[in-house]
Enzyme design. Structure first.
Site, PDB file in Angstrom:
ATOM      1  N   ASP A   8       0.850  -1.183   0.000  1.00 33.66           N
ATOM      2  CA  ASP A   8       0.000   0.000   0.000  1.00 33.66           C
ATOM      3  C   ASP A   8       0.888   1.236   0.000  1.00 33.66           C
ATOM      4  O   ASP A   8       2.082   1.169   0.323  1.00 33.66           O
ATOM      5  CB  ASP A   8      -0.914   0.014   1.225  1.00 33.66           C
ATOM      6  CG  ASP A   8      -2.117   0.922   1.042  1.00 33.66           C
ATOM      7  OD1 ASP A   8      -2.285   1.479  -0.064  1.00 33.66           O
ATOM      8  OD2 ASP A   8      -2.898   1.091   1.993  1.00 33.66           O
ATOM      9  N   GLU A  51       1.721   4.076  -3.984  1.00 36.45           N
ATOM     10  CA  GLU A  51       1.232   2.696  -4.105  1.00 36.45           C
ATOM     11  C   GLU A  51       2.171   1.865  -4.982  1.00 36.45           C
ATOM     12  O   GLU A  51       2.485   0.710  -4.661  1.00 36.45           O
ATOM     13  CB  GLU A  51      -0.183   2.706  -4.674  1.00 36.45           C
ATOM     14  CG  GLU A  51      -1.219   3.210  -3.675  1.00 36.45           C
ATOM     15  CD  GLU A  51      -2.518   3.629  -4.338  1.00 36.45           C
ATOM     16  OE1 GLU A  51      -3.502   3.832  -3.605  1.00 36.45           O
ATOM     17  OE2 GLU A  51      -2.558   3.773  -5.588  1.00 36.45           O
ATOM     18  N   ASP A  75      -5.190  -2.731  -2.299  1.00 35.11           N
ATOM     19  CA  ASP A  75      -6.494  -2.069  -2.370  1.00 35.11           C
ATOM     20  C   ASP A  75      -6.486  -0.930  -3.388  1.00 35.11           C
ATOM     21  O   ASP A  75      -7.423  -0.140  -3.445  1.00 35.11           O
ATOM     22  CB  ASP A  75      -6.930  -1.561  -0.988  1.00 35.11           C
ATOM     23  CG  ASP A  75      -5.947  -0.594  -0.373  1.00 35.11           C
ATOM     24  OD1 ASP A  75      -5.696   0.463  -0.978  1.00 35.11           O
ATOM     25  OD2 ASP A  75      -5.427  -0.884   0.718  1.00 35.11           O
ATOM     26  N   ASP A 125      -1.082  -0.926   5.227  1.00 29.96           N
ATOM     27  CA  ASP A 125      -1.583   0.412   5.552  1.00 29.96           C
ATOM     28  C   ASP A 125      -1.025   0.891   6.888  1.00 29.96           C
ATOM     29  O   ASP A 125      -0.640   2.063   7.040  1.00 29.96           O
ATOM     30  CB  ASP A 125      -3.116   0.393   5.585  1.00 29.96           C
ATOM     31  CG  ASP A 125      -3.697   1.759   5.874  1.00 29.96           C
ATOM     32  OD1 ASP A 125      -3.565   2.654   5.016  1.00 29.96           O
ATOM     33  OD2 ASP A 125      -4.273   1.940   6.964  1.00 29.96           O
ATOM     34  N   HIS A 188      -0.115 -31.745 -28.301  1.00 28.29           N
ATOM     35  CA  HIS A 188      -1.091 -32.430 -29.159  1.00 28.29           C
ATOM     36  C   HIS A 188      -0.611 -32.503 -30.601  1.00 28.29           C
ATOM     37  O   HIS A 188       0.284 -31.761 -31.028  1.00 28.29           O
ATOM     38  CB  HIS A 188      -2.434 -31.705 -29.099  1.00 28.29           C
ATOM     39  CG  HIS A 188      -2.350 -30.279 -29.605  1.00 28.29           C
ATOM     40  ND1 HIS A 188      -2.330 -29.955 -30.945  1.00 28.29           N
ATOM     41  CD2 HIS A 188      -2.269 -29.102 -28.931  1.00 28.29           C
ATOM     42  CE1 HIS A 188      -2.250 -28.655 -31.091  1.00 28.29           C
ATOM     43  NE2 HIS A 188      -2.191 -28.103 -29.882  1.00 28.29           N
ATOM     44  N   GLU A 262      -4.768 -24.264 -23.147  1.00 24.60           N
ATOM     45  CA  GLU A 262      -3.897 -23.278 -23.791  1.00 24.60           C
ATOM     46  C   GLU A 262      -4.255 -21.870 -23.334  1.00 24.60           C
ATOM     47  O   GLU A 262      -5.351 -21.610 -22.824  1.00 24.60           O
ATOM     48  CB  GLU A 262      -4.025 -23.398 -25.315  1.00 24.60           C
ATOM     49  CG  GLU A 262      -3.199 -22.398 -26.131  1.00 24.60           C
ATOM     50  CD  GLU A 262      -1.700 -22.476 -25.875  1.00 24.60           C
ATOM     51  OE1 GLU A 262      -1.276 -22.067 -24.773  1.00 24.60           O
ATOM     52  OE2 GLU A 262      -0.963 -22.920 -26.781  1.00 24.60           O
TER      53      GLU A 262
END
Length: 382
Positions: A8, A51, A75, A125, A188, A262
């Site tokens: 934060d 932040e 947040d 925080d 595959h 995928e």
């Protein structure tokens, strides 16, 4: 090692006196143990800058303790959406900080971002407000520079982590021992899309006649190997047809798992690389260079790595010392090889995987891994 990073940042005035806080935890929830903490006053800045600084500090702390998978919880809707690739980073300051965060992220196998309400981000925080108040920490110092008596719980947690790392086997030229899980990775067989190198993520295409022949060749090849305990497959038709041929030859059932599917290419589904470059040149370049960038309406490499890594971890835990076949697609197989090799994201653009190819990796519960075979097509190549 899997960790949770809670981060934060905030300023009093926006812009104004600002600080960040970041906590690295061993899990989610109130019982989580703190592995590392960072907090610092950063002078005059906006909430968003603070932040991002908190995110970068949390990722750096996770890197320092050897984390490989990181779940970020913040947040800040802006930071989470931008780092997840869903929102563009428009502000110059944010672009620089987002680039720094992305650069740190590349050292991990996978990083995910989740928005949480502020009340679920109380640890970070509290740290940033502590340094802003100046009541516990000296202004401008990191929390890991605080007086010794204030850090006792943190130091104990970090020491425990270091002891756990030290207890792991040292690196060796020898491959993992027999308790390792050997994963036989099968791409595959041929489809109409793969013949012309079109992005085929969630489209449920069948194998061509050549693809079916390749699947039977793979089955014969694996049937001549050591005993296989289980066959897992992506649930898409092309992988199921390949896996069924292998499983029938081994006398085993096929178990499907969505995490082997995928990558979701979103709006790029069905396009070739050249067509995508012509349509979205800047976004494609960013997608190839930044693992947190998503295809429009689709997934990022980091998101695919998180789900594939979780599945592989479960298989290794469930099948120690056994041979396991995983039938999947290009991206999940490349990401599994990347994890086993411990390389950076550049492997995704430098490694080619043919249809109906075999690759073999081994993972031990201790975390050691080795790659034994990559892109072998000798069983069907003419």
């Amino acid at each position: 090692m899997r960790v949770v990073v809670e981060a934060d940042g905030g300023s009093r005035g926006n812009p104004g006196p600002a600080a960040y806080g970041a906590v690295v935890l061993d899990s989610e929830g109130p019982a989580a143990q703190v592995l590392a903490q960072r907090a610092e006053r950063i002078g005059h800045a906006t909430n968003n800058v603070a932040e991002y600084r908190g995110l970068i500090a949390g990722l750096e702390a996770a890197k320092e303790i050897g984390a490989r998978h990181v779940a970020v919880r913040m947040d800040s809707k802006l930071v989470v959406e931008q780092m997840s690739g869903r929102w563009k980073v428009k502000h110059a300051d944010m672009r620089e900080l987002a680039s720094q965060a992305a650069a740190v992220s590349r050292v991990f196998d996978a990083v995910s971002y989740t928005w949480v309400p502020r009340e679920q981000n109380k640890r970070a925080d509290a740290l940033l407000n502590t340094v802003l108040d100046g009541a516990v920490l000296d202004i401008g110092k990191r929390i890991d520079e605080a007086p010794r008596q204030r850090q006792a719980p943190q130091q104990q947690a970090v020491q425990q982590t270091l002891e756990a790392v030290a207890a792991q086997p040292a690196a060796s030229w020898e491959p993992p021992k027999s308790s390792s899980t050997r994963l036989i990775l099968v791409r595959h067989g041929e489809t109409e899309a793969s013949r012309v190198f079109r992005q085929c993520g969630r489209s449920d295409l069948p194998l061509t006649a050549t693809g079916m022949s390749q699947a039977r060749a793979v089955a014969r090849r694996i049937g001549s190997r050591d005993a296989v305990a289980q066959v897992y497959s992506s649930p898409l038709l092309r992988t199921m047809q390949t896996a069924t041929a292998v499983a029938d030859a081994l006398g085993l059932p096929v178990r499907t798992d969505e995490r082997l599917i995928e990558m979701d290419f979103g709006e790029w589904e069905g396009l070739t690389g050249q067509e995508i470059q012509a349509r979205d040149p800047e976004l494609r370049d960013q997608w190839l260079s930044d693992p947190t960038t998503t295809a429009p309406g689709g997934e990022s490499f980091a998101q695919v790595a998180a789900r594939v890594g979780a599945f592989v971890d479960e298989v290794v835990e469930k099948h120690p010392g056994e041979n396991i076949v995983l039938v999947s697609h290009v991206t999940p197989i490349k990401l599994t090889l990347k994890s086993a090799l411990g390389t950076g994201w550049e492997l995704l653009t430098r490694l080619f995987l043919d249809v109906a190819s075999l690759s073999v990796v081994e993972f031990a519960a201790s975390g050691r891994s080795s790659v034994r075979l990559v892109n072998d097509i000798s069983h069907w190549q003419r």
